[in-house]
Design an enzyme around this catalytic site. Structure first.
Site, short mmCIF file in Angstrom:
data_model
loop_
_atom_site.label_atom_id
_atom_site.label_comp_id
_atom_site.label_asym_id
_atom_site.label_seq_id
_atom_site.Cartn_x
_atom_site.Cartn_y
_atom_site.Cartn_z
N SER A 21 -12.43 -5.11 2.59
CA SER A 21 -11.95 -4.32 3.73
C SER A 21 -13.08 -3.49 4.34
CB SER A 21 -10.84 -3.37 3.26
OG SER A 21 -11.37 -2.49 2.28
N TYR A 52 -7.16 -0.86 3.04
CA TYR A 52 -6.05 -1.72 2.65
C TYR A 52 -5.04 -1.00 1.75
CZ TYR A 52 -8.31 -6.09 4.30
OH TYR A 52 -8.84 -7.10 5.06
N CYS A 84 -12.38 -7.45 -3.44
CA CYS A 84 -11.49 -6.33 -3.16
C CYS A 84 -10.30 -6.43 -4.10
CB CYS A 84 -11.03 -6.41 -1.70
SG CYS A 84 -9.79 -5.19 -1.25
N THR A 86 -7.61 -4.48 -4.05
CA THR A 86 -6.36 -4.24 -3.32
C THR A 86 -5.86 -5.54 -2.69
OG1 THR A 86 -7.40 -2.13 -2.77
CG2 THR A 86 -5.31 -2.60 -1.71
N CYS A 198 -11.75 -0.56 -7.74
CA CYS A 198 -11.94 -0.72 -6.30
C CYS A 198 -13.44 -0.93 -6.13
CB CYS A 198 -11.49 0.52 -5.54
SG CYS A 198 -12.01 0.54 -3.80
N THR A 199 -13.81 -1.95 -5.40
CA THR A 199 -15.23 -2.30 -5.32
C THR A 199 -16.07 -1.25 -4.60
OG1 THR A 199 -14.69 -3.65 -3.39
CG2 THR A 199 -14.89 -4.78 -5.52
N HIS A 200 -15.42 -0.35 -3.89
CA HIS A 200 -16.17 0.75 -3.25
C HIS A 200 -16.71 1.76 -4.26
CE1 HIS A 200 -14.33 -0.58 0.53
NE2 HIS A 200 -15.07 0.31 1.18
#
Ligand code: DGL
Length: 263
Positions: A21, A52, A84, A86, A198-200
């Site tokens: 995202s 997302y 991602c 999510t 979460c990849t962030h």
């Protein structure tokens, strides 16, 4: 749609399409790049759809299926990586049914966390969407039924990571407020492992360590995902293949440096 292209696509053996995202999937792309230094990567950030975390599930499935389907037709990748959590916890069955190339997902790393914890107290830090998912609950009952799992949904953490990458300072007090529920101390047992689901979030690792009340093991699944990508590729890096990075966003225009330092 904003695009930055360096070179051209690689012909019959297309790139690996890495999708998120926003910029979080770059944490996965960077690990793929480490393992496959010359392979072509196409990065797709659906920043028009970001975040997302609050999307209604059926709408998000339709949205991602249409977007990824379009890009697969456009760039003819050899594999798709849904970088991602999510999205992956929702859309993998649909994408796998619709596409004829390997689709690798990113789901909360609950199994390795359950294997590594010593205190038996872990936290899973994720978007509210991932926390709500049936998929996440089933990972817990499959792999962590014997330990205590604390699910923490963060509304703003992925946006804080986006801001950091765009060069804006990270407000540590705000960050602390987003993650303090991860730290549980109960009957002499403290959380010792936090899943970055979460990849962030690995983009904020340094700051997360600064605001933690005690040291924990942070689990970033990106290296494992990159290994999985290698194992499912239809064709690996070809002799003489030249690295090509292409970036797309669905919203803002791209500063290529923002992407290229990861790829
Ligand atoms: N990077 C995504 C994940 O792994 C989601 C971030 C967001 O859309 O807020 O879950």
């Amino acid at each position: 749609m904003a695009t930055n292209m360096q070179g051209a696509a690689t012909g019959t053996d297309g790139p690996i399409l890495v999708f998120d995202s926003g910029v979080g999937g770059l944490t996965v792309a960077r690990e793929i790049r480490r393992l496959l230094p010359a392979i072509s990567l196409t990065y797709l950030a659906d920043d028009a759809g970001f975040s997302y975390g609050d999307w209604e599930e059926a709408a998000l499935i339709d949205h991602i299926s249409a977007l990824v389907g379009d890009f697969v037709a456009k760039v003819q990748p050899r594999a798709v990586v849904v970088a991602c959590n999510t999205a992956s916890t929702l859309v993998l069955p649909r994408l796998r049914a619709e596409l004829t190339i390997p689709v690798v997902g990113t789901v909360p790393a609950i199994k390795p966390a359950a294997e590594q914890t010593e205190s038996g107290q872990i936290s899973v830090l994720a978007t509210p969407g991932t926390v709500r998912r049936e998929y996440t609950r089933s990972l817990i009952s499959q792999f962590a039924s014997e330990i205590s799992v604390n699910l923490v949904g963060s509304r703003h953490l992925s946006a804080i990571a986006e801001d950091k990458l765009a060069g804006r300072p990270v407000d540590l007090l705000r960050l602390k407020g987003e993650v303090e529920a991860c730290f549980v101390s109960q009957n002499d047992k403290k959380t010792d492992t936090v899943v970055l689901a979460c990849t962030h979030y690995p983009l904020l690792l340094e700051e997360l360590e600064q605001v933690s009340p005690w040291p924990v093991r942070w689990i970033d699944p990106a290296p494992a995902i990159a290994r999985r990508v290698c194992s499912v590729l239809i064709s690996h890096q070809q002799e003489g293949e030249r690295k090509v990075n292409i970036h797309f966003t669905t919203g803002r225009s791209v500063d290529p440096n923002e992407f290229n330092r990861f790829l």
